[in-house]
Design a protein around this motif. Structure first.
Motif, PDB file in Angstrom:
ATOM      1  N   GLY A  26       0.811  -1.289  -0.114  1.00  0.00           N
ATOM      2  CA  GLY A  26       0.175   0.072   0.019  1.00  0.00           C
ATOM      3  C   GLY A  26       0.995   1.308  -0.054  1.00  0.00           C
ATOM      4  N   ASN A  27       2.021   1.130   0.302  1.00  0.00           N
ATOM      5  CA  ASN A  27       3.091   2.240   0.248  1.00  0.00           C
ATOM      6  C   ASN A  27       3.474   2.500  -1.019  1.00  0.00           C
ATOM      7  N   GLU A  28       3.123   1.857  -2.084  1.00  0.00           N
ATOM      8  CA  GLU A  28       3.964   1.788  -3.227  1.00  0.00           C
ATOM      9  C   GLU A  28       3.739   3.416  -3.961  1.00  0.00           C
ATOM     10  N   PRO A  29       2.480   4.113  -3.813  1.00  0.00           N
ATOM     11  CA  PRO A  29       2.532   5.460  -4.234  1.00  0.00           C
ATOM     12  C   PRO A  29       3.546   6.430  -3.571  1.00  0.00           C
ATOM     13  N   VAL A  30       3.493   6.199  -2.191  1.00  0.00           N
ATOM     14  CA  VAL A  30       4.685   7.210  -1.475  1.00  0.00           C
ATOM     15  C   VAL A  30       6.233   6.723  -1.865  1.00  0.00           C
ATOM     16  N   ARG A  31       6.371   5.529  -2.286  1.00  0.00           N
ATOM     17  CA  ARG A  31       7.814   5.409  -2.715  1.00  0.00           C
ATOM     18  C   ARG A  31       7.955   5.690  -4.074  1.00  0.00           C
ATOM     19  N   ARG A  32       6.709   5.688  -5.020  1.00  0.00           N
ATOM     20  CA  ARG A  32       6.902   6.504  -6.269  1.00  0.00           C
ATOM     21  C   ARG A  32       7.224   7.922  -6.097  1.00  0.00           C
ATOM     22  N   TYR A  33       6.598   8.227  -5.463  1.00  0.00           N
ATOM     23  CA  TYR A  33       6.556   9.886  -5.234  1.00  0.00           C
ATOM     24  C   TYR A  33       7.971  10.310  -4.823  1.00  0.00           C
ATOM     25  N   LEU A  34       8.395   9.418  -3.689  1.00  0.00           N
ATOM     26  CA  LEU A  34      10.039   9.810  -3.148  1.00  0.00           C
ATOM     27  C   LEU A  34      11.135   9.757  -4.585  1.00  0.00           C
ATOM     28  N   MET A  35      10.563   8.432  -5.360  1.00  0.00           N
ATOM     29  CA  MET A  35      11.702   8.102  -6.399  1.00  0.00           C
ATOM     30  C   MET A  35      11.665   9.305  -7.425  1.00  0.00           C
ATOM     31  N   GLU A  36      10.652   9.822  -7.534  1.00  0.00           N
ATOM     32  CA  GLU A  36      10.368  10.721  -8.642  1.00  0.00           C
ATOM     33  C   GLU A  36      10.800  12.424  -8.329  1.00  0.00           C
ATOM     34  N   HIS A  37      11.179  12.505  -6.974  1.00  0.00           N
ATOM     35  CA  HIS A  37      11.551  13.764  -6.460  1.00  0.00           C
ATOM     36  C   HIS A  37      12.971  13.540  -5.875  1.00  0.00           C
ATOM     37  N   ALA A  38      13.489  12.349  -5.612  1.00  0.00           N
ATOM     38  CA  ALA A  38      14.715  12.104  -5.056  1.00  0.00           C
ATOM     39  C   ALA A  38      15.554  10.985  -5.986  1.00  0.00           C
ATOM     40  N   ARG A  39      16.776  11.024  -5.628  1.00  0.00           N
ATOM     41  CA  ARG A  39      17.415   9.863  -6.382  1.00  0.00           C
ATOM     42  C   ARG A  39      17.803   8.947  -4.989  1.00  0.00           C
ATOM     43  N   LEU A  40      17.735   7.673  -5.205  1.00  0.00           N
ATOM     44  CA  LEU A  40      18.297   6.769  -4.177  1.00  0.00           C
ATOM     45  C   LEU A  40      19.691   6.459  -4.221  1.00  0.00           C
ATOM     46  N   VAL A  41      19.977   6.953  -3.206  1.00  0.00           N
ATOM     47  CA  VAL A  41      21.419   6.611  -2.657  1.00  0.00           C
ATOM     48  C   VAL A  41      21.765   5.512  -1.981  1.00  0.00           C
ATOM     49  N   SER A  42      20.944   5.081  -1.185  1.00  0.00           N
ATOM     50  CA  SER A  42      21.046   3.613  -0.589  1.00  0.00           C
ATOM     51  C   SER A  42      19.964   3.051   0.101  1.00  0.00           C
ATOM     52  N   ALA A  43      19.674   1.948   0.544  1.00  0.00           N
ATOM     53  CA  ALA A  43      18.564   1.505   1.327  1.00  0.00           C
ATOM     54  C   ALA A  43      19.075   0.116   1.989  1.00  0.00           C
ATOM     55  N   VAL A  44      19.346   0.253   3.092  1.00  0.00           N
ATOM     56  CA  VAL A  44      20.328  -0.800   3.719  1.00  0.00           C
ATOM     57  C   VAL A  44      19.076  -1.642   4.814  1.00  0.00           C
ATOM     58  N   ARG A  45      18.644  -2.763   4.717  1.00  0.00           N
ATOM     59  CA  ARG A  45      18.103  -3.449   5.642  1.00  0.00           C
ATOM     60  C   ARG A  45      18.865  -3.843   6.991  1.00  0.00           C
ATOM     61  N   GLU A  65      13.899  17.876 -10.544  1.00  0.00           N
ATOM     62  CA  GLU A  65      13.463  17.958 -11.874  1.00  0.00           C
ATOM     63  C   GLU A  65      13.951  16.660 -12.471  1.00  0.00           C
ATOM     64  N   LYS A  66      13.868  15.576 -11.640  1.00  0.00           N
ATOM     65  CA  LYS A  66      14.016  14.111 -11.986  1.00  0.00           C
ATOM     66  C   LYS A  66      13.102  13.587 -13.042  1.00  0.00           C
ATOM     67  N   ARG A  67      13.769  13.046 -14.272  1.00  0.00           N
ATOM     68  CA  ARG A  67      12.833  12.672 -15.308  1.00  0.00           C
ATOM     69  C   ARG A  67      12.690  11.295 -15.520  1.00  0.00           C
ATOM     70  N   LYS A  68      13.646  10.400 -14.942  1.00  0.00           N
ATOM     71  CA  LYS A  68      13.190   8.992 -15.124  1.00  0.00           C
ATOM     72  C   LYS A  68      13.914   8.151 -13.853  1.00  0.00           C
ATOM     73  N   LEU A  69      13.649   6.949 -13.715  1.00  0.00           N
ATOM     74  CA  LEU A  69      13.905   6.118 -12.470  1.00  0.00           C
ATOM     75  C   LEU A  69      15.005   5.308 -13.056  1.00  0.00           C
ATOM     76  N   THR A  70      15.978   4.759 -12.308  1.00  0.00           N
ATOM     77  CA  THR A  70      17.066   3.705 -12.604  1.00  0.00           C
ATOM     78  C   THR A  70      16.461   2.438 -12.368  1.00  0.00           C
ATOM     79  N   PRO A  71      17.062   1.480 -12.786  1.00  0.00           N
ATOM     80  CA  PRO A  71      16.363   0.047 -12.442  1.00  0.00           C
ATOM     81  C   PRO A  71      16.660  -0.072 -10.795  1.00  0.00           C
ATOM     82  N   ASP A  72      17.455   0.305 -10.110  1.00  0.00           N
ATOM     83  CA  ASP A  72      17.402   0.158  -8.769  1.00  0.00           C
ATOM     84  C   ASP A  72      16.038   1.068  -7.883  1.00  0.00           C
TER      85      ASP A  72
END
Length: 854
Positions: A185-204, A230-237
């Motif tokens: 259910g958090n997918e829209p939030v995660r997509r918003y984050l990836m559309e406005h920021a670049r993923l640098v790291s995510a460690v479990r 101004e991000k335009r596309k998402l990386t595979p990660d």
């Protein structure tokens, strides 16, 4: 516990105050865990080593203040820190411990003033989690549905609100519940984050991380993002970060963690969570220090690969002059921090480019906001000498393209004062902590560099080292000034370029090449030395000087200023930006956007998914079926958008020809076929209900029959001397397209142990039965009704027959400075231009292709 309550009651001052303390602690108990200091130190040190040292830091849920204190310790100067802590008692303690330039608000993060939007360099914390609802008027009024969803869960709110308070290029680093990444259910939030920021790291992080400090085991992630509006596309990660999938037993796992490469663990198990649900539990042998050591290694690799340090530095701003004061905690709703006074949006701090990126032939440069010429940085002590006077350029700024050669600077008599003293010389923008400078005739370093000034520390140098310093410092300052001015003003400074060549010759004539071992060792002791060493490089033993010695590298002096047609404007836009940039095209062609759109016709199309125009080849490529479906849904709510309707027609036209059922080749065990279809076949074939499940993570099927069937236990059975394979076993092998390893008794060895040898007869029988099952599946599919076949055909076409390979037309590209005559050709081949355009559109890559002659 009784002693704690007695102390609270004693020092509270009133019964109501005591009750406030107790209620505040109760409210935060279920959503707050204190992070081990070793983990936060690992994060702060890894960021520092990557070049991220914040000047403005926000902790929206400060707790014991571990995050601010860790970042303060790793900073090389003053840090302005704003902390929010909702717990009344904890906030009181933080307020008492606050240092200079630290502010504490004893209230919820949602009370932060809007003046702090786009303000902080780093936002970091162990944020609360849960379904606690948040009230934020700005979020409620927003038309963005994601912001409305974020108000329903405190952890989602902290991510989006935290991103709002970051300035461009800033870093958000939160320790948070795994639900942020795993919950579907958090997918829209995660997509918003990836559309406005670049993923640098995510460690479990392992579940036992908080055992020593919070007395509990809880699953958590460290998520590090870098703001990029101004991000335009998402990386595979980043695409994997958005998605989560079920791995069995109702457990969802973020696709980014599928391979567990970014999970700190020694064991993984399936256990019951605090709420009685199945959960994936990670455990790491060793305490927080060992976990921190492992975390530091993962972060170092991720930061090196994904962190854009140049972007972080580009928008770095100095601290405010007024000192911050700790807010005195009186009543919760009165604890507000005075927001920064409204000021014009400051320019990003100018940074020089790395030599590899812009000094050797690249016409592009790192964007740097312009600063009015001659403007000095506020808060720093400067003398009355202008930047032009530093190099005695005379009329340099008035006539930049034709300024005469600058004479040598007048030597200043060396001061006999060998003690550290305030630096009162001109503070140039590229000066850093421990930069080498010439001041009052002495060579020294700048120490304690802040907005308010710094201290000059004279250096005791030998004769040769002093010669190096006296020739290196003017070379470095001239290079930095030339690059900066040409980038800011996009005009050529010929006089300053002659000055740069003169400084270089002055250095090398006496001391040899910059990269000579002794010279390089000395230059690298200066913070700006590595850039200066990039002014020369050696290719096969031959020295090559940077292009900046001959021409501007921060802009193209031969760039088009006017074109006659819209097609030429589009080509220029693609050549410069790689996309349709209407403001640039309008300035070149002296036409309005509508006129350009009409004239370009079928060459550009509006894409509502990116809210902008794209060239035909880009829109009609990739998963055109998914794009068409998205636009169809969009048009249901925007039926008057004719431009999008035109794009939908293009996508439908570009879609691959449908592959019909009769043309498909089916095989039992294909992962794209839904498990309910396999269950239907198995029930038909074995005449008993069978359940089939599939784990994408393990790439394994789970098969179980529900009831007795002679087909399973008698007909489809293969017996060996040691094993018996019934129908379910053979079905499992049929799904995986494998054969069972059946052996027979081969007698005894010299030690009396049984010898197992392959039972080829039994294996052949198993192969025959498995082939029969696989063939029966295909026959069963073809015997199904038309609506069943239509469903399966649609599923296949939507999943596989939906992609269109992009066509890369690089004919519009220009390559200034390319020596075609030296290459013995009149122009690059079309295939070469297309290959270059493909690499530029995909953000880099390696291309090995056959050159097709025209």
């Amino acid at each position: 516990m009784r002693e704690l309550h007695e102390l609270l009651r004693h020092y509270a001052g009133s019964e109501q105050r005591y009750k406030d303390f107790v209620q505040s602690m109760r409210n935060s108990t279920l959503t707050a865990f204190y992070t081990p200091p070793a983990i936060v130190r690992a994060l702060a040190e890894a960021l520092r080593d990557a070049g991220v040292v914040p000047r403005r830091l926000l902790d929206p849920s400060a707790g014991a203040g571990i995050f601010p204190s860790s970042f303060r310790e790793t900073a090389d100067g003053e840090v302005e820190i704003l902390s929010f802590e909702k717990d009344l008692l904890t906030g009181q303690v933080l307020s008492a411990l606050a240092r200079e330039r630290e502010q504490v608000v004893i209230d919820g993060f949602q009370t932060i003033e809007s003046a702090y939007d786009s303000y902080f360099d780093v936002v970091t914390s162990n944020i609360p989690f849960g379904d606690t609802r948040i009230f934020d008027a700005s979020f409620r009024k927003s038309d963005d549905p994601v912001r409305g969803q974020a108000l329903k869960a405190v952890h989602n709110y902290f991510f989006i609100k935290g991103l709002d308070t970051l300035r461009e290029g800033g870093i958000l680093a939160f320790v948070t519940s795994t639900g942020v990444m795993d919950a579907p259910g958090n997918e829209p939030v995660r997509r918003y984050l990836m559309e406005h920021a670049r993923l640098v790291s995510a460690v479990r992080l392992p579940n036992n991380l908080f055992t020593e400090y919070a007395g509990t085991e809880v699953a958590s992630d460290l998520v590090v993002l870098q703001k990029q509006s101004e991000k335009r596309k998402l990386t595979p990660d980043e695409q994997r970060f958005v998605s989560s999938s079920e791995i069995g037993n109702g457990i969802y796992l973020n696709d980014y963690h599928r391979d567990f490469k970014h999970a700190i663990h020694t064991t993984v198990s399936h256990e019951k969570s605090l709420y009685g649900q199945s959960a994936l539990v990670l455990h790491y042998d060793g305490g927080p220090e060992r976990i921190a050591e492992r975390l530091r290694g993962i972060l170092a690799n991720d930061f090196a690969a994904r962190l854009d340090t140049e972007r972080y530095t580009q928008y770095l701003r100095p601290l405010h002059i007024p000192q911050a004061q700790t807010v005195s905690p009186t009543a919760r709703r009165q604890n507000r921090v005075a927001a920064p006074q409204p000021v014009p949006t400051p320019e990003p701090a100018s940074v020089a480019p790395t030599p590899a990126a812009s000094l050797f032939g690249s016409a592009a440069a790192v964007p740097i906001a312009r600063r009015p010429l001659g403007q000095r940085r506020a808060g720093r002590r400067t003398d009355t000498t202008s930047i032009s006077d530093l190099f005695t350029q005379g009329n340099l700024f008035a006539q930049p393209a034709n300024a005469a050669d600058a004479p040598a600077a007048v030597a200043t008599p060396a001061s006999e004062n060998k003690d550290p003293r305030p630096f009162t010389g001109t503070m140039l923008p590229h000066y850093k902590e421990r930069s080498l400078v010439l001041f009052e005739g002495q060579v020294g370093r700048l120490v304690g560099l802040t907005r308010q000034g710094c201290t000059f520390h004279p250096e005791e140098l030998g004769t040769l080292s002093r010669y190096r310093a006296e020739r290196y410092i003017p070379l470095r300052d001239t290079y930095q000034l030339l690059y900066r001015l040409e980038m800011q003003n996009e005009i050529e400074y010929k006089g300053l370029r002659r000055k740069l060549n003169g400084c270089y010759e002055n250095f090398t004539a006496l001391l040899g090449d910059l990269n000579k071992k002794e010279n390089a060792a000395f230059i690298l002791n200066d913070p700006g030395g590595r850039e200066v060493l990039g002014l020369e490089r050696f290719v096969e033993g031959r020295k090559q000087l940077s292009d900046i010695f001959r021409r501007p590298v921060s802009f193209d002096p031969y760039e088009l200023k006017h074109v006659d047609t819209a097609a030429e404007a589009l080509a220029a836009s693609l050549n410069k930006f790689g996309r349709v940039e209407f403001p640039y095209m309008e300035s070149l062609a002296s036409r309005s956007r509508q006129e350009l759109t009409d004239e370009l016709g079928a060459r550009i199309f509006y894409n509502p998914m990116v809210k902008g125009y794209e060239i035909r080849e880009r829109l009609a490529a990739g998963n055109v079926v998914a794009k068409a479906e998205w636009i169809e849904d969009y048009l249901k709510e925007n039926p008057d958008d004719d431009a999008s309707r035109r794009s939908l027609a293009l996508l439908r036209e570009a879609a691959p020809k449908r592959i019909e059922f009769e043309e498909l080749d089916f095989n039992l065990g294909e992962r794209w076929i839904p498990t309910d279809i396999y269950e239907g076949f198995c029930e038909h074939f074995f005449q008993v209900p069978v359940s089939v499940s599939y784990s994408a993570k393990m790439d394994a099927f789970g098969i179980e029959n529900h009831g007795y069937s002679p087909l399973i236990s008698q007909k489809y059975v293969v017996k060996g001397d040691f094993e018996v394979y019934d129908g379910m076993d053979l079905l499992h092998h049929a799904m995986l397209n494998t054969l069972p390893n059946i052996n027979k008794d081969g007698g005894k060895d010299e030690h009396g142990k049984t010898i197992r040898i392959p039972d080829f007869e039994a294996r052949q029988k198993a192969d025959t039965l498995i082939t029969e099952i696989r063939q029966a599946f295909v026959e069963w599919l073809h015997a199904q009704p038309d609506d069943f076949k239509e469903r399966l055909t649609d599923l296949y076409n939507r999943k596989f027959n939906c992609y269109v390979r992009p066509r890369y037309d690089g004919s519009h590209q220009q390559f200034p400075g390319l020596d075609l005559r030296g290459l013995g050709i009149d122009d690059l081949y079309p295939s070469q231009k297309d290959a270059i355009w493909m690499i530029k559109q995909n953000g880099g890559g390696i291309c090995d292709h056959e050159v097709l002659r025209p």
